[in-house]
Design an enzyme around this catalytic site. Structure first.
Site, mmCIF file in Angstrom:
data_model
loop_
_atom_site.group_PDB
_atom_site.id
_atom_site.type_symbol
_atom_site.label_atom_id
_atom_site.label_comp_id
_atom_site.label_asym_id
_atom_site.label_seq_id
_atom_site.Cartn_x
_atom_site.Cartn_y
_atom_site.Cartn_z
ATOM 1 N N SER A 141 0.661 -1.084 -0.162
ATOM 2 C CA SER A 141 0.072 0.126 0.434
ATOM 3 C C SER A 141 0.687 1.098 -0.275
ATOM 4 C CB SER A 141 -0.571 0.108 1.290
ATOM 5 O OG SER A 141 -2.027 1.110 1.050
ATOM 6 N N ASP B 124 10.197 3.778 -10.857
ATOM 7 C CA ASP B 124 9.397 4.569 -11.853
ATOM 8 C C ASP B 124 10.408 5.726 -12.261
ATOM 9 O OD1 ASP B 124 8.143 2.630 -12.554
ATOM 10 O OD2 ASP B 124 6.427 4.626 -12.750
ATOM 11 N N LYS C 250 -0.760 -3.683 -3.011
ATOM 12 C CA LYS C 250 -2.467 -2.873 -2.080
ATOM 13 C C LYS C 250 -2.772 -1.697 -3.433
ATOM 14 C CE LYS C 250 -5.993 -1.950 0.053
ATOM 15 N NZ LYS C 250 -5.716 -0.852 -1.097
#
Length: 449
Positions: free
Chosen positions: A351, A362, A376
């Site tokens: 999460s 990224d 999640k």
């Protein structure tokens, strides 16, 4: 599970496009003017946003765009229920049969009402949906991620319909009793937990200081009965290399490498991490290991504040609603960490912690080392309901800066190291964690100028 709220204070307003992302996963917020005027005038409760990740908000006023998106369907459903009573004719027939024919006359209206609400959400097959009766909702509000509560000190989540330990908080009764990440809690004081709502399990484990809770735990093929005395839990969410064993701590310091561990994302995490960053920069360190292993998430606002220390510009996380509307949380331009960085992750990195790890991966700001994360990536909205109850409804999914949805997939580390912890002994857990940290040091050294 992870829940989030925006923090007010000395931070300037963030650059937000449209609205903000919503973790015990992403955002918990008070929706002010969101409620349609007729409902607000009637005194209807207002919805709040929660990102249920694993377990454990900062406050800023929510942007009107998302308030409307959340509240209007809610109000529409309320009006439809009132205008079309035939929709619930079947439930009324069953209620009548129970009241007039059922052999046990002790059945109460709340029993039937709350049971129907739980069944309605349970029928959707989403493990993050849940109904909270007034007591459970009160406990949920009181446990709102302030970093202190009375219990045993574990972060929990649901997996395959079972309650699992994501991480025992260091220095707490749970850690001293030997609970491990991956332990499955089959019973709490004799009550089976199979298909139990997570918030119900949390409320059963918590209790007055000095009382004892009995847990039936499955660890691999082992069945354990564990008795733990509850206490006030107030552990820091961020720690440095002082939590490591002496030889490893000395090794990192000799290499001039900094180590910071984030256990969970609660209301204190942003400030605690800011102080940790100041310590790292004062050394100054040549590189950084950010340990997010067994971090089940928490408040997305805290996760964004941590990511802000790394991400100089651009998106950190985006959310997408049922209509495909996308909103992005932008970096605030205050990044101070420009060091070679490795992020440690494992199967219980979930999460809010996946938001941080995903943003750094990224943007090529860090190398992820470990094993595939939990996955999640959806957001729940907490709606206060009549009579003091509440419901968590999945309303959004979140995306990493590159547009990846990690829900039920997780993040794939750049460097695979170690193995899964579930079902292993304490000795094996320590060995796996040491192997991963060794590999992180190797990777970080290779990145040093």
């Amino acid at each position: 599970m992870a829940v989030c709220r925006r923090r007010c204070g000395d931070r300037r307003p963030r650059g937000v496009r449209g609205d903000d992302p919503g973790d015990r996963g992403l955002r918990l917020a008070r929706a002010g003017p969101a409620v349609p005027a007729p409902l607000a005038a009637a005194g209807r409760p207002r919805p709040r946003l929660e990102s249920v990740a694993v377990g454990r908000g900062h406050r800023h006023r929510r942007k009107p765009a998302r308030r409307a998106a959340v509240s209007l369907p809610y109000g529409t459903a309320q009006r439809r229920a009132l205008d079309d009573p035939k929709r619930f004719g079947l439930l009324r027939e069953i209620e009548h049969l129970v009241e007039t024919r059922y052999i046990d006359r002790r059945v109460t209206d709340p029993q039937l009402l709350y049971g129907a609400a739980r069944g309605m959400l349970g029928a959707l097959g989403d493990p993050y949906l849940r109904f909270m009766d007034p007591q459970a909702y009160k406990e949920f509000q009181e446990s709102s991620f302030a970093g202190q509560f009375t219990g045993i000190g574990i972060i929990m989540d649901l997996k395959d319909g079972q309650v699992i330990v994501v991480s025992p908080i260091p220095g707490t009764p749970a850690a001293r009793a030997g609970l491990l990440a991956g332990d499955r809690i089959g019973k709490i004081d004799g009550r089976p937990t199979r298909e139990m709502a997570l918030q119900r399990a949390v409320s059963l484990i918590r209790g007055p200081r000095g009382t004892v809770v009995h847990l039936a735990v499955t660890r691999g093929a082992q069945l354990l009965d564990v008795a733990i005395t509850r206490d006030v839990i107030q552990a820091p969410s961020v720690s440095g290399d002082e939590v490591l064993e002496g030889p490893m701590r000395d090794r990192l310091r000799a290499l001039n490498l900094a180590y910071v561990r984030v256990v969970t994302f609660d209301e204190r995490t942003g400030d605690e991490f800011a102080r940790a960053v100041a310590t790292v920069l004062a050394r100054p360190a040549r590189g950084l290991i950010l340990d997010l292993r067994s971090n089940g998430g928490g408040l997305v606002e805290s996760a964004v504040r941590v990511a802000d220390e790394f991400v100089p510009r651009g998106p950190i996380v985006s959310t997408v609603d049922r209509d495909g509307k996308r909103s992005t949380e932008q970096a605030d331009g205050t990044a101070r960490l420009h060091l070679p960085t490795v992020v440690l992750v494992n199967e219980y990195t979930a999460s809010a912690s996946e938001i941080v790890a995903g943003a750094l991966q990224d943007d090529h700001l860090a190398v992820l080392v470990g094993i595939q994360t939990f996955g999640k990536g959806v957001v729940q909205t907490i709606f206060p309901l009549a009579g003091g109850s509440g419901a968590a409804i999945t309303t959004y999914k979140y995306l990493t800066p590159s547009g990846r949805s990690i829900h039920a997939v997780g993040l794939i580390p750049d460097v695979i190291a170690g193995a899964r912890l579930e079902g292993t002994s304490a000795e094996v857990v320590r060995r796996i964690q040491a192997q991963q940290l060794d590999r992180a040091i190797e990777v970080l050294q290779a990145r040093l100028p």
